[in-house]
Design a protein around this motif. Sequence first.
Motif, mmCIF file in Angstrom:
data_model
loop_
_atom_site.group_PDB
_atom_site.id
_atom_site.type_symbol
_atom_site.label_atom_id
_atom_site.label_comp_id
_atom_site.label_asym_id
_atom_site.label_seq_id
_atom_site.Cartn_x
_atom_site.Cartn_y
_atom_site.Cartn_z
ATOM 1 N N THR A 30 0.861 -1.190 0.000
ATOM 2 C CA THR A 30 0.000 0.000 0.000
ATOM 3 C C THR A 30 0.897 1.240 0.000
ATOM 4 O O THR A 30 2.041 1.200 0.447
ATOM 5 N N PRO A 33 -1.308 8.251 -0.238
ATOM 6 C CA PRO A 33 -1.669 9.163 -1.328
ATOM 7 C C PRO A 33 -0.940 10.505 -1.230
ATOM 8 O O PRO A 33 -0.790 11.195 -2.229
ATOM 9 N N GLN A 186 -6.753 -0.405 -0.143
ATOM 10 C CA GLN A 186 -5.904 0.777 0.012
ATOM 11 C C GLN A 186 -5.822 1.257 1.464
ATOM 12 O O GLN A 186 -5.002 2.099 1.787
ATOM 13 N N SER A 333 -5.961 8.509 -4.993
ATOM 14 C CA SER A 333 -5.130 7.772 -5.959
ATOM 15 C C SER A 333 -5.076 8.503 -7.296
ATOM 16 O O SER A 333 -5.857 9.434 -7.553
ATOM 17 N N ASN A 367 -1.357 13.391 -5.929
ATOM 18 C CA ASN A 367 -2.807 13.224 -6.116
ATOM 19 C C ASN A 367 -3.632 14.418 -5.654
ATOM 20 O O ASN A 367 -4.831 14.279 -5.406
#
Length: 517
Positions: A30, A33, A186, A333, A367
């Motif tokens: 993982t 972000p 996630q 993401s 992101n």
Amino acid sequence: MATFSSVVAPSRIQALTGLIRTTTEESRTTVTPFTGEALAEIPVSSLDDVDAAFATAREAQVRWSRTSLAQRSQALLRLHDLVLARQDELLDLIQLESGKSRQHAFDEIAHVALTARFYGRRLRKQLKPQSVPGVFPLLTDVTINRVPKGVVGVISPWNYPLSMAIADGLAAVAAGNVVVQKPDSQSPLTALAAVELLRDAGFPHDVWQVVSGAGSVVGTAIVEQADYICFTGSTATGTGIAKLASERLIGFSLELGGKNPMIVLPGADVEKAAAGAVSACFSSAGQLCVSIERLYVHDSLYDDFRAAFLRRVQSLSLGASLDWDVDMGSLISAGQLETVTKHVDDAVANGATVLTGGRARPDIGPNFYEPTVLEGVTPAAECFAEETFGPLVSLYSYGSLEEAVELANAGEYGLNASLWGPVRQAKALAPRIKAGTVNINEGFGATFGSLNAPMGGMRTSGTGRRQGDEGIWRYTETQSVAVQRLVPVAGPEFIKPRLYARIMTLALRVLRRTRRA
Ligand code: NAD
């Protein structure tokens, strides 16, 4: 750029991932972000692991369903205290996995505490057997039991990694069920930290098991075995789950997407409405099911509202920080960033104007996208009716209340709506809005945080309700138990059918005149 990968110690990650039910060597990485840095190696469960989780769950459920309501209440109230006491680590995990700002992460802590307190305090009232009048007063004694369904499958999304992972399942275990859960791939660490809290609060280990892996594989396997499914996620996935669950004739609740409207009524306080709209549109960077994506403002207020709203949106700070100083965080993401970018570009190509925002911010993180307000969005644009699930809102004006209601009810969704303005007028309008929750002079928090109030979607926004009494009753089967005394319902043996029919006719007429029956 800040380094986030070292915030959670490797030993801590290992302790958390050790809670996943798995026998495989497989894992997936993982990332946060905020920066795209790797966060953790998450073990993946096999289909055999899901089978084993269900076998354990079925045994555990028999024991758990025999525990007293008092014991369950105590565990829930201890959980309330623990989630508040350990919020620092939980806030870090929520932020690291979702990229949201700390103030938005705190909403999840508060929501879990509110949920634990609500069911902890109300459980006895909700689940105690209920006496109701029987077919013959005094002769028939009827009790309604609420029996747990068994093993509940909980499938949760990434956007509220703590709250969506644990809050719905609390009502399930409170009702005597056990849970097999699959958190989103996630955001598993936050869900696992929540499971650790449950155990520390006094819930036995096997009462809540976690499996991990792709939704289409592990999620499907859960739907194929559970006695009830609680799903939160997209309408597309929810529709597939509903088909599968229906084939098995098991119950399900689906908390799905929305394209939520806000109506600013004539007479609204423009400054307050604009401030409310900012948090309604940009909490968790708009990645919130009940977030507002359509703003309808009365002609008489449009210019003033527009100016007040834009001023506030432009002053929002963006950042990748685990501190409280940032207003809005990141999107989850690259995929979500692409959706937002596409919706904005497509709206502009179809005639819309960007009033503020409208660009990605790679200078802050990979992101990030600015809070964005559009005007002049036409029906041809994708974001006119489709959920963006990002920091994007479209501004429209309207002339009459009829028009406002029609605009708010357009489309397929029906999750949440917000009305700003005179309370009496807004309350009268609320039942005409096709939305499971309507917040007056608030975006979404008033219903979301009011645990006594059921919450869920109409139309394609879902089915079933979380929170309130309905939120726990969905996990139970109602069982009616009737005790017949002295005279059988079909009449005593010594009375001939014709005479019995006459007596019954008379009795029914008498009962019609009494108030109680
Ligand atoms: P998603 O449907 O892609 O995924 C949600 C969960 O379902 C994940 O855990 C995923 O792994 C799992 N899943 C995926 N395919 C599956 C399958 N075939 N069988 C079983 N499980 C499967 O949703 P998402 O994109 O991660 O989440 C965003 C969506 O969720 C948005 O549409 C948002 O509005 C909605 N949402 C709704 C609520 C609500 O309460 N109504 C709350 C949060 C999010």
